[in-house]
Write an enzyme that holds these catalytic residues in place. Sequence first.
Site, short mmCIF file in Angstrom:
data_model
loop_
_atom_site.label_atom_id
_atom_site.label_comp_id
_atom_site.label_asym_id
_atom_site.label_seq_id
_atom_site.Cartn_x
_atom_site.Cartn_y
_atom_site.Cartn_z
N GLU A 180 0.96 -1.20 -0.11
CA GLU A 180 -0.06 0.09 0.18
C GLU A 180 0.85 1.36 -0.01
O GLU A 180 0.65 2.32 0.83
CB GLU A 180 -0.99 -0.05 1.05
CG GLU A 180 -1.96 -1.30 1.17
CD GLU A 180 -3.02 -1.12 2.22
OE1 GLU A 180 -2.99 -0.39 3.28
OE2 GLU A 180 -3.90 -2.08 2.09
N GLU A 210 -5.67 -8.71 -0.67
CA GLU A 210 -6.41 -8.82 0.65
C GLU A 210 -7.81 -8.61 0.53
O GLU A 210 -8.34 -7.70 -0.13
CB GLU A 210 -5.92 -7.81 1.76
CG GLU A 210 -4.49 -7.75 2.16
CD GLU A 210 -4.17 -6.67 3.13
OE1 GLU A 210 -3.01 -6.71 3.53
OE2 GLU A 210 -5.30 -5.94 3.59
#
Length: 362
Positions: A124, A278
């Site tokens: 991220e 995820e």
Amino acid sequence: MENQEIPKMTLLFLSSFCVIAISRAVVSNRIGINYGQLGNNLPTPARSIELLRNMNTGRVKLYDADHEILNLLSGTDIDVAITVANDEISGIAASQHLADQWVYEHIIAHYPRTRIRFILVGNEVFSSISTPEDMQTARDLVRAIRRIKNTVKALGIRNIKIGTPLAMDMMETLTFPPSNGSFKPQIQQLMVPLLKYINGTKSFFFINVYPYITWVESQVWNQTAISLEFALLRPGDENYKDPQTGLVYTNLLDQMLDSVVYAMAKLGYDDVMLAIGETGWPHEGESGANRDNAGEYINNLVRKMSVVPSLGTPARPGVVIPTFIYSLYDENQKYGPATERQWGLLNPDGSPVYEVNMTIGL
């Protein structure tokens, strides 16, 4: 070659069946699980690998490249994704020697007996670009990916794909309708070289995608915006038709994935393959976070993503989307609200929080 011209229909066919330079292991429909270790009450790595095997887990994603865990995975049939830490990115980007070192230490020490199939550079990275240091890391990301790839390629390894997981906060608009999906203007200059490199190496664009979070936010802003059933991937009569494309959506996850597909297309990359780094549902915490909902979401997810032949999404029917569930355990040392620590499939004693069938669609 990154600039090779191939007809779009040919590219769509190749991305759908994943036949260029990609091993069957990488593109299989086997479901993966994220194995994080931010807890002080978790089972040992040896017990954790035993539990993963007992659950018929097809893949595991690590947030590092832990030698003990990689040794324990040696000889198993579990495909492995390992991670280069965010704070290592700029150093590797600046030095091919450091990239070589990282690969030799974390890959060659374990491969091929440990089935490493993905190297994820950072996590991220584009979510935190508010400081000069964070922005520099983001700018160095593609260069670091390229250096890692150079080393892997020089070693003759062809079945490890290299990418980076990004969060859905990269999106300016998403979901309603998916065809309006676009990336935030401030990261488009970062996104273009990333997409170019991923596309050129036939790798995957990893996204961390959470229908739960989007559903919760919709309840705050508009009580009727998204139904719980739609967010849970519950089969039924509810659907949403994109007015621009005419495509019909029966669940929120497909809408979120296709919003990324359309965002990439707007930058000139309409054939980059997706993977889910995820996704999950909390079993305790805020509204909608309970064991029944978490169990339903995960089992519906496994059913959808592991079925053969693959379902894909409305914009990309039939395409395999490698998927990792978040997460193996509740991690009681994670930061943030209480819900952040309640996503685990297993309790600290190894018992299931709720029942999950990891081979539902196979």
